[in-house]
Design a protein around this motif. Structure first.
Motif, short mmCIF file in Angstrom:
data_model
loop_
_atom_site.label_atom_id
_atom_site.label_comp_id
_atom_site.label_asym_id
_atom_site.label_seq_id
_atom_site.Cartn_x
_atom_site.Cartn_y
_atom_site.Cartn_z
N SER A 195 3.63 7.24 4.02
CA SER A 195 2.72 7.55 2.90
C SER A 195 3.45 7.63 1.57
O SER A 195 3.24 8.56 0.78
CB SER A 195 1.98 8.87 3.17
N SER A 196 4.33 6.69 1.30
CA SER A 196 5.04 6.69 0.02
C SER A 196 4.10 6.25 -1.10
O SER A 196 3.42 5.23 -0.99
CB SER A 196 6.25 5.74 0.10
N SER A 197 4.06 7.04 -2.15
CA SER A 197 3.18 6.71 -3.29
C SER A 197 3.97 6.54 -4.58
O SER A 197 3.40 6.54 -5.66
CB SER A 197 2.13 7.82 -3.48
N CYS A 198 5.29 6.43 -4.46
CA CYS A 198 6.13 6.31 -5.65
C CYS A 198 5.80 5.03 -6.41
O CYS A 198 5.51 3.99 -5.81
CB CYS A 198 7.60 6.31 -5.24
N GLN A 199 5.86 5.10 -7.72
CA GLN A 199 5.61 3.95 -8.57
C GLN A 199 6.92 3.48 -9.20
O GLN A 199 7.61 4.25 -9.86
CB GLN A 199 4.60 4.30 -9.67
N TRP A 200 7.25 2.21 -8.99
CA TRP A 200 8.46 1.64 -9.57
C TRP A 200 8.29 1.46 -11.08
O TRP A 200 7.15 1.40 -11.57
CB TRP A 200 8.75 0.29 -8.92
N PRO A 201 9.39 1.37 -11.83
CA PRO A 201 9.26 1.12 -13.27
C PRO A 201 8.42 -0.13 -13.54
O PRO A 201 8.61 -1.17 -12.89
CB PRO A 201 10.72 0.92 -13.71
N ASP A 246 2.60 -10.23 4.68
CA ASP A 246 1.19 -10.22 4.30
C ASP A 246 1.01 -9.34 3.07
O ASP A 246 0.56 -8.21 3.13
CB ASP A 246 0.33 -9.70 5.46
N ILE A 247 1.46 -9.85 1.94
CA ILE A 247 1.34 -9.13 0.67
C ILE A 247 0.76 -10.08 -0.36
O ILE A 247 0.77 -11.30 -0.19
CB ILE A 247 2.71 -8.61 0.18
N SER A 248 0.27 -9.49 -1.43
CA SER A 248 -0.30 -10.30 -2.51
C SER A 248 0.29 -9.84 -3.84
O SER A 248 0.19 -8.65 -4.18
CB SER A 248 -1.83 -10.16 -2.52
N LEU A 249 0.93 -10.76 -4.54
CA LEU A 249 1.54 -10.46 -5.84
C LEU A 249 1.16 -11.57 -6.81
O LEU A 249 1.67 -12.68 -6.73
CB LEU A 249 3.06 -10.35 -5.71
N TYR A 268 13.82 4.18 1.17
CA TYR A 268 13.15 3.35 0.16
C TYR A 268 12.45 4.25 -0.86
O TYR A 268 12.52 4.01 -2.07
CB TYR A 268 12.14 2.46 0.88
N HIS A 269 11.78 5.29 -0.38
CA HIS A 269 11.06 6.20 -1.26
C HIS A 269 12.02 6.95 -2.18
O HIS A 269 11.75 7.12 -3.38
CB HIS A 269 10.24 7.19 -0.43
N SER A 270 13.15 7.38 -1.64
CA SER A 270 14.11 8.13 -2.45
C SER A 270 14.67 7.27 -3.58
O SER A 270 14.84 7.75 -4.71
CB SER A 270 15.24 8.64 -1.56
N GLU A 317 9.63 -4.95 8.48
CA GLU A 317 8.32 -5.04 7.85
C GLU A 317 8.51 -4.94 6.35
O GLU A 317 9.53 -4.48 5.86
CB GLU A 317 7.41 -3.90 8.33
N VAL A 318 7.52 -5.40 5.61
CA VAL A 318 7.58 -5.33 4.16
C VAL A 318 7.27 -3.91 3.72
O VAL A 318 6.22 -3.37 4.04
CB VAL A 318 6.58 -6.31 3.52
N LEU A 319 8.21 -3.31 2.99
CA LEU A 319 8.02 -1.92 2.56
C LEU A 319 7.11 -1.88 1.35
O LEU A 319 7.13 -2.77 0.49
CB LEU A 319 9.37 -1.30 2.23
N THR A 320 6.32 -0.85 1.27
CA THR A 320 5.39 -0.67 0.15
C THR A 320 5.55 0.75 -0.40
O THR A 320 6.00 1.65 0.30
CB THR A 320 3.94 -0.90 0.61
N PRO A 321 5.16 0.94 -1.67
CA PRO A 321 4.63 -0.08 -2.57
C PRO A 321 5.75 -0.95 -3.15
O PRO A 321 6.89 -0.52 -3.25
CB PRO A 321 3.96 0.73 -3.67
#
Length: 434
Positions: free
Chosen positions: A257-263, A301-304, A229-231, A278-282
């Motif tokens: 600990s993925s901190s990548c930001q999507w477009p 359990d996410i909030s959008l 997912y991070h890649s 599980e729901v992958l983040t971010p």
């Protein structure tokens, strides 16, 4: 007819006995294995907007001389109303394709499709330098392509055309990589479909390098060999215009600990059938459509705050997600989970949640459970499947019964609310009589 004969000869469609069939209603003409004897049947294809050629071997025409067109041939090509051309089940020598493709400049063809074709050899694309074509959409499905590595000069010769192309599809063709330089040629491309190939995590970063596909808005990587997912996030982060990303039917895993930001422009995200438990983040923060159906999720359990459509069908959810986390939600699909009751108190507060699908769940048909579903149906919010696919799992007396048929009257569900006023009235009558 000279120009039609020329194109057919150039494309090698004069092989075995065959003929053309024109569907006037659909304006679609299909030609099978045209021969010189049956070539005249191509005449009926002239009014068609879609022409399809099936069958033929082109290697016998690889050395066929093709000269420039005279003015009458150009005028005839320009008069045709054909907008889409499909080639199927063909062996295509690239050297022949390179000589013939330039004639499409004189047509109004906007879409070119190759299905179940084998491309062989290497063509001389120098004659296409500075050549523009009206073709805006190019599709390859189930083809065997020539190797792309080391083809920078060929793509440079085609750049005048390819930099105007808007839609490119290469599906089911075992593509393993996409060189960086190729993406930089497609300057106007809005949609790229690379589904059902063999792209892996390591091949994405070079494909979407700096300057590649600068206008890309829709990207499908469905059913490839992606796992990280991070890649994927790191690979597409330079696609600043990306609005729709499809990663479905890959087997994705979470990265620590993925901190990548999507477009930031990403609005539609498809993670269905990716093996998630599980729901992958971010997640992209401005999502409007999120599809995580056909996974193994036990909870969401996410909030959008901007999410409008959430698809969670065919998971293992035991409860619906809290509607309060999605204040803009208008569509919620929860079919075939393990949900026993919908949060009616939350749903009725969200006035714009108009499309709820929750068939195939083991409902507890208590008064609140059955009553909430009946209320949703009464408001026209339950979609396909109501009432036949909404059945009770409990309590035992209602097991197997349609939720629609469970009694939820005040007398059935809240006898105290009926008995109390009656008792008060009787007491008042007794007092008055005394």
């Amino acid at each position: 007819m000279n120009v039609v004969v020329l194109l057919l000869l150039g494309l090698g469609l004069l092989e075995a006995e065959g003929r053309c069939f024109f569907n006037r209603t659909q304006e679609h003409c299909v030609c099978y294995n045209l021969s010189q004897e049956s070539l005249n049947s191509i005449i009926q294809c002239l009014p068609a907007s879609v022409v399809e050629f099936r069958g033929g071997e082109l290697e016998r025409y690889a050395a066929f001389p093709i000269s420039d067109l005279d003015p009458s041939a150009i005028e005839m090509l320009d008069s045709l109303v054909i907008r889409k051309v499909i080639f199927g089940d063909l062996l295509v020598p690239e050297i022949l394709l390179a000589r013939v493709l330039r004639f499409f400049f004189y047509t109004q063809v906007q879409e070119l499709v190759f299905e179940s074709c084998i491309f062989e050899g290497r063509g001389n694309w120098a004659e296409m330098a500075s050549q523009r074509l009206p073709i805006l959409s190019l599709h390859f499905h189930n083809v065997t392509p020539a190797p792309l590595a080391g083809r920078e000069q060929d793509f440079s010769n085609l750049s005048s055309w390819l930099e105007t192309l808007q839609e490119l599809t290469v599906t089911g063709s075992n593509v393993t990589s996409l060189p960086c330089g190729i993406g930089r040629v497609f300057r106007a491309l809005h949609s790229l479909d690379m589904a059902q190939n063999s792209l892996g995590d390591e091949s994405l970063m070079p494909a979407f390098c700096e300057g590649a596909f600068p206008q890309l808005q829709v990207l499908s990587l469905q059913r490839n060999s992606l796992t990280s997912y991070h890649s994927v996030c790191e690979s597409v982060r330079l696609l600043h215009e990306l609005q729709h990303l499809d990663l479905s039917q890959n087997k994705l895993m979470a990265d620590p600990s993925s901190s990548c930001q999507w477009p930031v422009a990403l609005r539609i995200f498809n993670l269905s059938d990716t093996g998630l438990d599980e729901v992958l983040t971010p997640l992209p923060p401005s999502l409007e459509v999120l599809d995580m159906s056909c996974n193994h999720l036990h909870a969401v359990d996410i909030s959008l705050s901007s999410l409008k459509k959430l698809f969670l069908s065919q998971n293992m959810l035991q409860a619906a997600p809290s509607i309060r986390n999605y204040p803009m939600l208008d569509t919620l699909h929860l079919d075939n989970n393990l949900i026993t009751e919908l949060p009616w108190d939350e749903v009725k507060l969200l006035g714009h949640l108009w499309d709820v699908a929750a068939a195939g769940n083991p409902y507890n048909c208590s008064c609140s459970g059955a009553g909430g579903l009946q209320a949703l149906a009464g408001m026209g919010h339950l979609g396909q499947g109501w009432p036949q696919d909404y059945t009770c799992h409990s309590p035992p007396r209602y097991q197997g019964r349609l939720v629609k048929n469970v009694p939820v009257s005040v007398l059935q569900c809240n006898s105290a609310a009926v008995i109390a006023p009656v008792c008060i009235a009787l007491a008042l009558l007794i007092v008055a009589g005394a």
